[in-house]
Design an enzyme around this catalytic site. Structure first.
Site, PDB file in Angstrom:
ATOM      1  N   SER A 145     -60.600  19.180  19.089  1.00  0.00           N
ATOM      2  CA  SER A 145     -61.288  17.899  19.024  1.00  0.00           C
ATOM      3  C   SER A 145     -60.425  16.789  19.627  1.00  0.00           C
ATOM      4  O   SER A 145     -60.104  16.827  20.803  1.00  0.00           O
ATOM      5  CB  SER A 145     -61.689  17.587  17.576  1.00  0.00           C
ATOM      6  OG  SER A 145     -62.530  16.471  17.502  1.00  0.00           O
ATOM      7  N   ASP A 303     -64.931  11.747  22.355  1.00  0.00           N
ATOM      8  CA  ASP A 303     -63.641  12.414  22.245  1.00  0.00           C
ATOM      9  C   ASP A 303     -63.684  13.675  23.110  1.00  0.00           C
ATOM     10  O   ASP A 303     -64.719  13.972  23.726  1.00  0.00           O
ATOM     11  CB  ASP A 303     -63.294  12.685  20.785  1.00  0.00           C
ATOM     12  CG  ASP A 303     -64.219  13.700  20.126  1.00  0.00           C
ATOM     13  OD1 ASP A 303     -65.341  13.895  20.637  1.00  0.00           O
ATOM     14  OD2 ASP A 303     -63.830  14.287  19.104  1.00  0.00           O
ATOM     15  N   ASP A 305     -64.056  16.895  22.858  1.00  0.00           N
ATOM     16  CA  ASP A 305     -65.107  17.913  22.744  1.00  0.00           C
ATOM     17  C   ASP A 305     -66.481  17.290  22.550  1.00  0.00           C
ATOM     18  O   ASP A 305     -67.461  17.992  22.294  1.00  0.00           O
ATOM     19  CB  ASP A 305     -64.800  18.917  21.632  1.00  0.00           C
ATOM     20  CG  ASP A 305     -64.860  18.310  20.238  1.00  0.00           C
ATOM     21  OD1 ASP A 305     -64.519  17.122  20.093  1.00  0.00           O
ATOM     22  OD2 ASP A 305     -65.228  19.023  19.292  1.00  0.00           O
ATOM     23  N   ASP A 307     -68.030  15.565  20.325  1.00  0.00           N
ATOM     24  CA  ASP A 307     -68.816  15.509  19.096  1.00  0.00           C
ATOM     25  C   ASP A 307     -68.722  14.145  18.421  1.00  0.00           C
ATOM     26  O   ASP A 307     -69.500  13.851  17.528  1.00  0.00           O
ATOM     27  CB  ASP A 307     -68.444  16.643  18.132  1.00  0.00           C
ATOM     28  CG  ASP A 307     -67.027  16.571  17.600  1.00  0.00           C
ATOM     29  OD1 ASP A 307     -66.219  15.778  18.115  1.00  0.00           O
ATOM     30  OD2 ASP A 307     -66.713  17.341  16.660  1.00  0.00           O
TER      31      ASP A 307
END
Length: 562
Positions: A145, A303, A305, A307
């Site tokens: 992440s 961010d 990734d 999400d």
């Protein structure tokens, strides 16, 4: 180096399937790096409700192929005991992500289950969507992440598309602990598993575009950064499908880069992370003044990734000319937008937020005739709320389509931000104006955070123990009216390591503090909220809230010994 440590290091090297981490450990042995080796072999990277996350490197306390193979074998054993099925595997563009995804596919297939890899590095919400669309038994997303570049992680979802929660995490961890020598773990050869085409991504994009209303305003200019992550291609496609112009990209951060060269931490919340995005917005505004092209209306960031979603608004008073919205502010704005557009049905739909998020959502929900639920921290809890229509968490996570993605989704959240900004622009207003409306209607809800990153995790335990042993009676001149230890499972919530204080005083309607260790980073996090009446005007209310929040941070740091 003592004989026992040398024995363990030697045994690990003999079993490690990756020549890179074997060579790294051998170099540490040759250099006499006893302290480093002792730390790497002090235990094992623990599998929990966030799966696995840690620094890359050799040894059981690092993220590496040996650790991932064991995790995959334990997960496969857990799923096999429940009938098996399909495991969908996604990965981002971090170092080793593809290697870990391929190892997972090999182990899952070798265990007699079916594995399917996403076709390339893609956002986490695409993986969460694919689980439900394909009727999978589980999903794995290889990502850390917004963690620093030296980290990677392993996030596990079950067949409902939600992240794992107890007791599944402990049961999977037990299966991992029972895995024998790695050379006894069956692994299928490359090509034995399925690599998905773009069908799932196309279906995700169709679903994402449907979160905005057809025929609504689409006139706006967006500056966008994926923060060196995997969001650019997917967000561009989603914007086009929903009828928005392509965002103006932050070029130096547009392509995936696992080294994240322009930021200290690839997290929009971190100081300096948005500097290039704000510079891009200022340059675009200067061009607009010169040639009449559209000036930016909003800055949006994901961010790495994709999400999480962040947004910033023009603010001449801010040094950068732009002001980042707090996660709670954006959470309230999206909730108000869903209410305003009739996308939430009174008496049926539920709005939910974690206990560390602002209580403003509960007031918006009550005024609209919607039910509201508080949950523990994390979308593994928020996404499981029955009847959920919208959920958010202050750390920039928003679930706006729970039937499609039962997790936070930075792409669909960005689409709603764009739709709301365009609708307000058509009225001659902006996001800041709607925030003022909400403050006047429901009280000014001001939030802040005291976050302390540590090198020694024992410091976090010591701070929590100190607060439990000597609970503060007053903070920021406010009386602590209740002190709850969340380990006791208060308010019907499952037990968790945290403390919650409620406060009262003559200058505020209410205040709240939640203290907890981070579940994904070596941090102690303290979440602060102050609610102030706007009766004396919003400027006065904001001044009062700023002063109380500042005093709360100072007093809480002293009480915790930070």
């Amino acid at each position: 180096m003592d004989d026992e440590l040398l024995r363990r290091v030697t045994a690990w090297i003999a079993e490690d399937p990756d020549p890179r981490t074997r060579a790294e450990l051998e170099a540490l042995v040759a250099a006499g790096a006893d302290a480093e080796l002792a730390e790497r072999f002090a235990g094992t990277l623990q599998f929990g409700t966030a799966g696995l996350r840690g620094a890359l490197g050799g040894g059981p306390m690092r993220m590496n192929r040996a650790v991932v193979i064991r995790a995959a074998a334990g997960l496969a054993a857990y799923l096999g005991s429940r009938g098996g099925g399909l495991v969908v595997i996604g990965y981002d563009a971090r170092h080793m992500s593809y290697d870990f995804a391929r190892d997972t596919a090999a182990v899952v297939t070798g265990a007699g289950l079916t594995a399917a890899l996403l076709p390339r590095p893609l956002p986490t919400p695409v993986l969460a969507y694919a689980i439900r669309r394909l009727g999978a038994a589980a999903g794995v997303m290889v990502t850390a992440s917004h963690n620093p570049p030296q980290d990677n992680g392993y996030k596990v979802y079950l067949g409902d598309g939600s992240q794992i929660v107890p007791p599944a995490d402990a049961e999977i961890a037990a299966r991992i602990a029972a895995v024998g020598p790695l050379d006894e773990v069956p692994r299928a050869a490359d090509g034995a598993w399925r690599v998905l085409g773009d069908d799932v991504l196309e279906a995700y994009l169709d679903r994402a575009a449907a979160v905005v209303r057809p025929g609504g305003p689409r006139e706006l200019s967006v500056v966008y950064t994926p923060m060196h992550g995997v969001g650019m291609e997917t967000l561009d496609a989603a914007f086009a499908r929903a009828g928005f112009a392509a965002p103006l990209r932050v070029e130096r951060q547009a392509a995936p880069d696992p080294d994240f060269p322009t930021v200290a931490f690839p997290n929009p919340e971190e100081p300096g992370a948005m500097d290039l995005a704000f510079a891009t917005a200022r340059e675009a505004a200067a061009r607009a003044a010169a040639d009449g092209s559209p000036a930016p209306d909003v800055v949006i960031a994901n961010d790495p990734d994709a999400d999480r979603c962040a947004a910033a608004v023009p603010d001449p008073a801010a040094e950068a000319g732009w002001r980042m919205l707090r996660g709670d502010e954006l959470g309230a704005l999206l909730a108000a937008h869903l209410v305003r557009t009739g996308a939430a049905e009174p008496g049926r739909d539920v709005f939910a937020a974690s206990i560390v998020s602002s209580s403003l959502l509960s007031r918006i929900a009550a005024a609209a005739g919607l039910r509201h639920e508080d949950t523990l921290t994390g979308f593994k809890w928020i996404a499981r709320v029955p009847g959920l229509r919208y959920g958010y968490e202050e750390a920039l996570g928003y679930c706006v389509d729970p039937d499609g993605v039962r997790d936070k989704d930075g792409v669909t959240a960005a689409l709603l931000v764009a739709e709301l900004t365009a609708a307000l622009k058509a009225e001659g207003r902006g996001l800041a104006d709607l925030l003022d409306d909400l403050a006047l209607a429901h009280g000014l809800h001001a939030t802040d955070q005291l976050s302390v990153r540590v090198a020694d995790l024992e410091l976090i335990g010591a701070a929590m123990a100190r607060l439990r042993a000597r609970p503060p009676a007053r903070l920021a001149g406010l009386d602590v009216t209740s002190a709850e230890d969340l380990r006791e499972g208060v308010g019907g919530l499952p037990p968790t390591d945290g403390l919650r204080y409620r406060l009262a005083g003559q200058d505020v309607e209410s205040a709240r503090v939640v203290v907890r260790p981070s579940g994904t980073e070596p941090k102690l996090k303290c979440y602060l909220e102050v609610v102030v009446s706007p009766a004396a005007g919003l400027p006065a209310a904001r001044e009062t809230a700023t002063g109380v929040l500042s005093a709360l941070k100072a007093d809480l740091a002293e009480a915790a010994g930070l």
